[in-house]
Design a protein around this motif. Structure first.
Motif, short mmCIF file in Angstrom:
data_model
loop_
_atom_site.label_atom_id
_atom_site.label_comp_id
_atom_site.label_asym_id
_atom_site.label_seq_id
_atom_site.Cartn_x
_atom_site.Cartn_y
_atom_site.Cartn_z
N ALA A 164 14.92 0.10 -7.39
CA ALA A 164 14.65 -0.13 -8.81
C ALA A 164 13.03 -0.21 -9.46
N MET A 165 12.32 -0.88 -8.80
CA MET A 165 11.06 -1.06 -8.78
C MET A 165 10.15 0.41 -8.58
N VAL A 166 10.06 0.86 -7.97
CA VAL A 166 9.47 1.92 -7.39
C VAL A 166 9.79 3.10 -8.48
N PRO A 167 8.08 3.81 -8.41
CA PRO A 167 8.47 4.78 -9.89
C PRO A 167 9.00 6.19 -9.30
N ALA A 168 9.66 7.11 -9.62
CA ALA A 168 9.69 8.47 -9.25
C ALA A 168 8.06 9.55 -8.92
N GLY A 169 7.92 9.75 -7.33
CA GLY A 169 6.99 10.53 -7.12
C GLY A 169 7.71 11.46 -5.47
N SER A 170 6.92 11.97 -5.44
CA SER A 170 6.67 12.90 -4.38
C SER A 170 5.94 12.20 -3.02
N PHE A 171 6.62 10.89 -2.90
CA PHE A 171 6.07 10.34 -1.56
C PHE A 171 7.48 9.60 -0.73
N ALA A 172 7.10 9.16 0.76
CA ALA A 172 8.26 8.61 1.70
C ALA A 172 7.72 7.28 1.01
N LEU A 173 9.75 6.83 0.72
CA LEU A 173 9.64 5.22 0.05
C LEU A 173 9.76 4.39 1.91
N ILE A 174 9.16 3.36 2.21
CA ILE A 174 9.28 2.97 3.01
C ILE A 174 9.93 1.24 3.46
N GLY A 175 10.77 0.76 3.75
CA GLY A 175 11.52 -0.10 3.50
C GLY A 175 10.21 -0.99 4.61
N ARG A 176 10.60 -2.22 4.20
CA ARG A 176 9.87 -3.44 5.12
C ARG A 176 10.76 -4.54 5.03
N LEU A 177 11.32 -4.24 6.84
CA LEU A 177 11.91 -5.59 6.71
C LEU A 177 11.15 -6.14 7.76
N GLY A 178 10.90 -7.87 7.43
CA GLY A 178 10.89 -9.14 8.50
C GLY A 178 11.90 -9.79 8.63
N CYS A 179 13.53 -10.00 8.40
CA CYS A 179 14.62 -10.57 8.43
C CYS A 179 15.35 -9.16 9.13
N TYR A 180 16.93 -9.95 9.07
CA TYR A 180 18.22 -9.55 8.96
C TYR A 180 19.29 -9.38 8.18
N TYR A 181 18.52 -8.23 6.89
CA TYR A 181 18.73 -8.44 5.47
C TYR A 181 19.93 -7.02 5.18
N ASP A 182 20.17 -7.16 4.17
CA ASP A 182 21.34 -6.44 3.80
C ASP A 182 20.82 -5.08 3.16
N LEU A 183 20.82 -3.80 4.51
CA LEU A 183 20.59 -2.67 4.53
C LEU A 183 21.35 -2.28 3.09
N LYS A 184 22.39 -2.16 1.93
CA LYS A 184 21.99 -1.91 1.36
C LYS A 184 21.17 -2.07 0.91
N TYR A 185 20.15 -2.73 0.16
CA TYR A 185 19.19 -2.97 -0.56
C TYR A 185 18.22 -2.33 -0.83
N PHE A 186 17.79 -0.98 0.67
CA PHE A 186 17.50 -0.33 0.84
C PHE A 186 17.59 1.01 1.32
N ARG A 187 19.27 1.01 0.95
CA ARG A 187 19.42 2.70 0.17
C ARG A 187 18.41 4.13 0.02
N HIS A 188 17.46 3.83 -0.75
CA HIS A 188 16.69 4.88 -1.44
C HIS A 188 16.16 4.55 -0.59
N CYS A 189 15.45 4.25 0.83
CA CYS A 189 14.27 4.19 1.43
C CYS A 189 14.44 5.17 2.10
N LEU A 190 13.32 6.31 2.74
CA LEU A 190 13.64 7.16 3.48
C LEU A 190 13.15 6.26 5.20
N HIS A 191 12.19 5.76 5.54
CA HIS A 191 12.28 5.15 6.46
C HIS A 191 12.45 3.90 6.11
N LEU A 192 13.09 3.05 7.78
CA LEU A 192 12.32 1.67 8.09
C LEU A 192 10.86 0.99 8.79
#
Length: 248
Positions: free
Chosen positions: A1-29
């Motif tokens: 929600a805080m990432v602006p729109a743009g032509s870039f690959a959105l990467i989510g970085r996980l350091g714990c066993y987070y609920d993956l629903k929060y990363f659903r807009h990412c292209l890569h984890l």
């Protein structure tokens, strides 16, 4: 929600066993442990969109923190533990282990909601006079330089940066076999592993390390080799650059 729109690959970085629903807009984890990467794949993410890139440690050796500054006898075996004073870190288990190591002292660096309860428990166990509560510190290199053994007693530890600190400092490691330490520590080679929540096993492992110079040398050498193989800044930055080239 805080990432602006743009032509870039959105990467989510996980350091714990987070609920993956929060990363659903990412292209890569990107997961910092292989087991967290498995968690992502088990959660429905395709293999080619999940990547493993661990943490690294930056280390600048410093002179040892003087024991006398904290009333700690020069000849006493000194255990070092660092982390937030939270139930997940299992410092209560470490205090129970310390009660079985009557010659040892403990330096505990960290702050958190469990401090008052831990101080009461230390008094109940009769070990309060052998514990130094260091609070928040930003000079871990000096603390490690003074220590004989690093103890990671955590009952929940996805990665465990303190493991890397011990390896970088050349201090023998004793750790509970939570997910992170269990994935990286080779028992008897780069550290000693004991079951989670086993204060007697923890005490025995620490005592074994303290009594065996040869074991201490082996653990230090093995930890240093493990660090150089995978967890240096150069190795981790190379992984990130390879990932950016792959998805760019």
């Amino acid at each position: 929600a805080m990432v602006p729109a743009g032509s870039f690959a959105l990467i989510g970085r996980l350091g714990c066993y987070y609920d993956l629903k929060y990363f659903r807009h990412c292209l890569h984890l990107v997961a910092n442990t292989r087991d967290i990467a498995r968690h992502c794949r088990d959660g429905g993410w395709a293999e080619h969109r999940v990547h493993y890139v661990p943490n690294f440690v930056s280390w600048s050796p410093r002179p040892a923190e003087p024991r006398g500054r904290h009333g700690t006898p020069e000849g006493a075996p000194l255990l070092l533990a660092l982390g937030r004073l939270h139930r997940n870190k299992a410092f209560d288990v470490l205090l129970a282990a310390l009660a079985q190591l009557p010659q040892a002292w403990l330096w505990l660096a960290g702050e958190g909601p469990e401090q008052a309860a831990l101080e009461r428990r230390a008094a109940e166990l009769g070990v309060a006079d052998r514990i130094v509560w260091l609070g928040w510190r930003d000079d871990r290199e000096a603390l490690f330089a003074a220590a004989d053994v690093c103890v990671v007693a955590a009952r929940a530890e996805p990665f465990g940066n303190v493991v890397l600190d011990a390896w970088a400092a050349g201090v023998p490691l004793v750790a509970a076999a939570a997910a992170g330490p269990a994935a990286y520590v080779k028992p008897g080679e780069s550290g000693m592993l004991v079951p989670v929540d086993d204060h007697e096993g923890l005490a025995r492992a620490v005592q074994t390390v303290l009594e065996s110079p040869e074991l201490r040398r082996r653990l230090v050498a093995g930890g240093g080799a493990a660090l150089r193989a995978e967890f240096t800044e150069a190795a981790v930055v190379r992984r990130w650059l390879d990932l950016f080239a792959q998805i760019g």
